[in-house]
Each structure stands twice: as structure tokens, then as C-alpha cells.
Design a protein around this motif. Structure first.
Motif, mmCIF file in Angstrom:
data_model
loop_
_atom_site.group_PDB
_atom_site.id
_atom_site.type_symbol
_atom_site.label_atom_id
_atom_site.label_comp_id
_atom_site.label_asym_id
_atom_site.label_seq_id
_atom_site.Cartn_x
_atom_site.Cartn_y
_atom_site.Cartn_z
ATOM 1 N N PRO A 52 0.836 -1.206 0.000
ATOM 2 C CA PRO A 52 0.000 0.000 0.000
ATOM 3 C C PRO A 52 0.867 1.250 0.000
ATOM 4 O O PRO A 52 2.043 1.205 0.368
ATOM 5 C CB PRO A 52 -0.781 -0.130 1.309
ATOM 6 N N PRO A 53 0.294 2.381 -0.404
ATOM 7 C CA PRO A 53 1.036 3.640 -0.292
ATOM 8 C C PRO A 53 1.209 3.997 1.182
ATOM 9 O O PRO A 53 0.606 3.370 2.066
ATOM 10 C CB PRO A 53 0.116 4.637 -0.998
ATOM 11 N N ASP A 54 2.006 5.001 1.446
ATOM 12 C CA ASP A 54 2.165 5.479 2.825
ATOM 13 C C ASP A 54 0.889 6.147 3.315
ATOM 14 O O ASP A 54 0.542 6.049 4.495
ATOM 15 C CB ASP A 54 3.323 6.477 2.916
ATOM 16 N N ILE A 55 0.199 6.844 2.404
ATOM 17 C CA ILE A 55 -1.008 7.593 2.764
ATOM 18 C C ILE A 55 -2.075 7.395 1.691
ATOM 19 O O ILE A 55 -1.804 7.557 0.504
ATOM 20 C CB ILE A 55 -0.710 9.104 2.896
ATOM 21 N N PHE A 56 -3.272 7.048 2.132
ATOM 22 C CA PHE A 56 -4.448 7.032 1.262
ATOM 23 C C PHE A 56 -5.212 8.333 1.479
ATOM 24 O O PHE A 56 -5.416 8.736 2.628
ATOM 25 C CB PHE A 56 -5.402 5.886 1.623
ATOM 26 N N ILE A 57 -5.651 8.966 0.407
ATOM 27 C CA ILE A 57 -6.559 10.112 0.485
ATOM 28 C C ILE A 57 -7.847 9.630 -0.168
ATOM 29 O O ILE A 57 -7.873 9.371 -1.372
ATOM 30 C CB ILE A 57 -5.981 11.344 -0.223
ATOM 31 N N VAL A 58 -8.879 9.466 0.636
ATOM 32 C CA VAL A 58 -10.070 8.737 0.194
ATOM 33 C C VAL A 58 -11.324 9.594 0.306
ATOM 34 O O VAL A 58 -11.614 10.155 1.370
ATOM 35 C CB VAL A 58 -10.260 7.453 1.048
ATOM 36 N N ASP A 59 -12.073 9.649 -0.792
ATOM 37 C CA ASP A 59 -13.380 10.311 -0.794
ATOM 38 C C ASP A 59 -14.346 9.455 0.025
ATOM 39 O O ASP A 59 -14.333 8.226 -0.056
ATOM 40 C CB ASP A 59 -13.874 10.455 -2.232
ATOM 41 N N LEU A 60 -15.165 10.093 0.803
ATOM 42 C CA LEU A 60 -16.144 9.388 1.616
ATOM 43 C C LEU A 60 -17.210 8.710 0.752
ATOM 44 O O LEU A 60 -17.562 7.555 0.972
ATOM 45 C CB LEU A 60 -16.797 10.375 2.591
ATOM 46 N N ASN A 61 -17.702 9.424 -0.255
ATOM 47 C CA ASN A 61 -18.779 8.914 -1.106
ATOM 48 C C ASN A 61 -18.219 8.461 -2.443
ATOM 49 O O ASN A 61 -18.009 9.266 -3.341
ATOM 50 C CB ASN A 61 -19.842 9.999 -1.329
ATOM 51 N N LEU A 62 -17.988 7.169 -2.572
ATOM 52 C CA LEU A 62 -17.451 6.583 -3.787
ATOM 53 C C LEU A 62 -18.464 5.638 -4.402
ATOM 54 O O LEU A 62 -19.285 5.058 -3.683
ATOM 55 C CB LEU A 62 -16.171 5.792 -3.479
ATOM 56 N N PRO A 63 -18.389 5.431 -5.708
ATOM 57 C CA PRO A 63 -19.238 4.393 -6.310
ATOM 58 C C PRO A 63 -18.716 3.024 -5.854
ATOM 59 O O PRO A 63 -17.534 2.869 -5.575
ATOM 60 C CB PRO A 63 -19.021 4.585 -7.813
ATOM 61 N N GLY A 64 -19.587 2.059 -5.722
ATOM 62 C CA GLY A 64 -19.147 0.756 -5.211
ATOM 63 C C GLY A 64 -18.917 0.857 -3.715
ATOM 64 O O GLY A 64 -19.707 1.447 -2.984
ATOM 65 N N GLU A 65 -17.802 0.311 -3.250
ATOM 66 C CA GLU A 65 -17.499 0.376 -1.819
ATOM 67 C C GLU A 65 -17.212 1.817 -1.418
ATOM 68 O O GLU A 65 -16.433 2.511 -2.061
ATOM 69 C CB GLU A 65 -16.288 -0.505 -1.478
ATOM 70 N N ASP A 66 -17.843 2.272 -0.341
ATOM 71 C CA ASP A 66 -17.642 3.653 0.095
ATOM 72 C C ASP A 66 -16.320 3.806 0.840
ATOM 73 O O ASP A 66 -15.708 2.831 1.266
ATOM 74 C CB ASP A 66 -18.813 4.131 0.961
ATOM 75 N N GLY A 67 -15.880 5.051 0.958
ATOM 76 C CA GLY A 67 -14.595 5.346 1.567
ATOM 77 C C GLY A 67 -14.470 4.919 3.010
ATOM 78 O O GLY A 67 -13.406 4.473 3.444
ATOM 79 N N LEU A 68 -15.539 5.037 3.786
ATOM 80 C CA LEU A 68 -15.490 4.663 5.200
ATOM 81 C C LEU A 68 -15.269 3.166 5.374
ATOM 82 O O LEU A 68 -14.449 2.731 6.192
ATOM 83 C CB LEU A 68 -16.778 5.109 5.897
ATOM 84 N N SER A 69 -15.974 2.384 4.591
ATOM 85 C CA SER A 69 -15.809 0.927 4.634
ATOM 86 C C SER A 69 -14.383 0.539 4.232
ATOM 87 O O SER A 69 -13.738 -0.286 4.880
ATOM 88 C CB SER A 69 -16.826 0.265 3.702
ATOM 89 N N PHE A 70 -13.886 1.159 3.156
ATOM 90 C CA PHE A 70 -12.534 0.879 2.694
ATOM 91 C C PHE A 70 -11.501 1.250 3.756
ATOM 92 O O PHE A 70 -10.569 0.492 4.025
ATOM 93 C CB PHE A 70 -12.258 1.633 1.395
ATOM 94 N N ALA A 71 -11.666 2.411 4.368
ATOM 95 C CA ALA A 71 -10.733 2.849 5.407
ATOM 96 C C ALA A 71 -10.687 1.859 6.566
ATOM 97 O O ALA A 71 -9.614 1.575 7.103
ATOM 98 C CB ALA A 71 -11.113 4.242 5.901
ATOM 99 N N GLY A 72 -11.837 1.321 6.936
ATOM 100 C CA GLY A 72 -11.872 0.324 8.007
ATOM 101 C C GLY A 72 -11.089 -0.930 7.647
ATOM 102 O O GLY A 72 -10.341 -1.469 8.464
ATOM 103 N N ARG A 73 -11.254 -1.392 6.415
ATOM 104 C CA ARG A 73 -10.519 -2.585 5.973
ATOM 105 C C ARG A 73 -9.018 -2.323 5.921
ATOM 106 O O ARG A 73 -8.213 -3.148 6.362
ATOM 107 C CB ARG A 73 -10.992 -3.039 4.587
ATOM 108 N N ILE A 74 -8.642 -1.156 5.382
ATOM 109 C CA ILE A 74 -7.218 -0.826 5.283
ATOM 110 C C ILE A 74 -6.599 -0.713 6.673
ATOM 111 O O ILE A 74 -5.483 -1.169 6.914
ATOM 112 C CB ILE A 74 -7.012 0.481 4.480
ATOM 113 N N ARG A 75 -7.318 -0.094 7.599
ATOM 114 C CA ARG A 75 -6.799 0.065 8.966
ATOM 115 C C ARG A 75 -6.526 -1.300 9.595
ATOM 116 O O ARG A 75 -5.529 -1.493 10.288
ATOM 117 C CB ARG A 75 -7.791 0.873 9.810
ATOM 118 N N GLU A 76 -7.405 -2.275 9.354
ATOM 119 C CA GLU A 76 -7.196 -3.627 9.895
ATOM 120 C C GLU A 76 -5.991 -4.305 9.258
ATOM 121 O O GLU A 76 -5.202 -4.952 9.945
ATOM 122 C CB GLU A 76 -8.442 -4.484 9.662
#
Length: 88
Positions: A52-76
């Protein structure tokens, strides 16, 4: 003794609005960082990056999986990775 050279931080912008994605990537690169952009979580996953990159910059409202869900998975999976959430 060899000199240690710090590598630039890597960032990945996940933003579905093309103009904003390009603006963010361009601005980050102009500051000396390595940056790329994708339009969705699914596009990022299709690319199959080995690390992964050092930093993800993620939009909250994305098509498909939303940013919040993705951030949770990445954090784990990668607890040391930085995550910046944004929304328009």
C-alpha cells in the motif's frame, strides 16, 4: 558507511470526480511526493499493488465500496498506513 536516503512518501488518491482527482494528484506531486489516483476502491484492487502507499486520500462517497468501509478494511490490514478522508 553508506548514506541513507529517505524515499519520498507515496500517496494514493481515491476520488471519483476526475477533475478533483487530477488536481489532488498534481498538487501532491508538485510538493515532491509520489502520487497516483484511481476512481474507485475496485479500481485500486484491480491494479493489485504489492504494497500500500504510505497515505491514502479517500473520498467518503465513492461508487461501489464507500470510503469509510474501505478505510476500516485498510486500517485492519495495514495499521501504520495514513488515511485522510475527504468529501465535497
Amino acid at each position: 558507511m553508506p548514506h541513507l536516503v529517505a524515499r519520498p512518501l507515496t500517496t494514493l488518491v481515491i476520488e471519483d470526480q476526475d477533475e478533483l482527482n487530477e488536481l489532488l494528484v498534481s498538487t501532491i506531486r508538485s510538493e515532491g511526493y509520489v502520487s497516483g489516483g484511481v476512481r474507485s476502491v475496485e479500481e485500486y484492487e484491480r491494479r493489485g499493488a504489492s504494497a500500500p502507499p504510505d497515505i491514502f486520500i479517500v473520498d467518503l462517497n465513492l461508487p461501489g465500496e464507500d470510503g469509510l468501509s474501505f478505510a476500516g478494511r485498510i486500517r485492519e490490514q495495514h495499521p501504520q498506513v495514513g488515511i485522510i478522508m475527504l468529501t465535497a
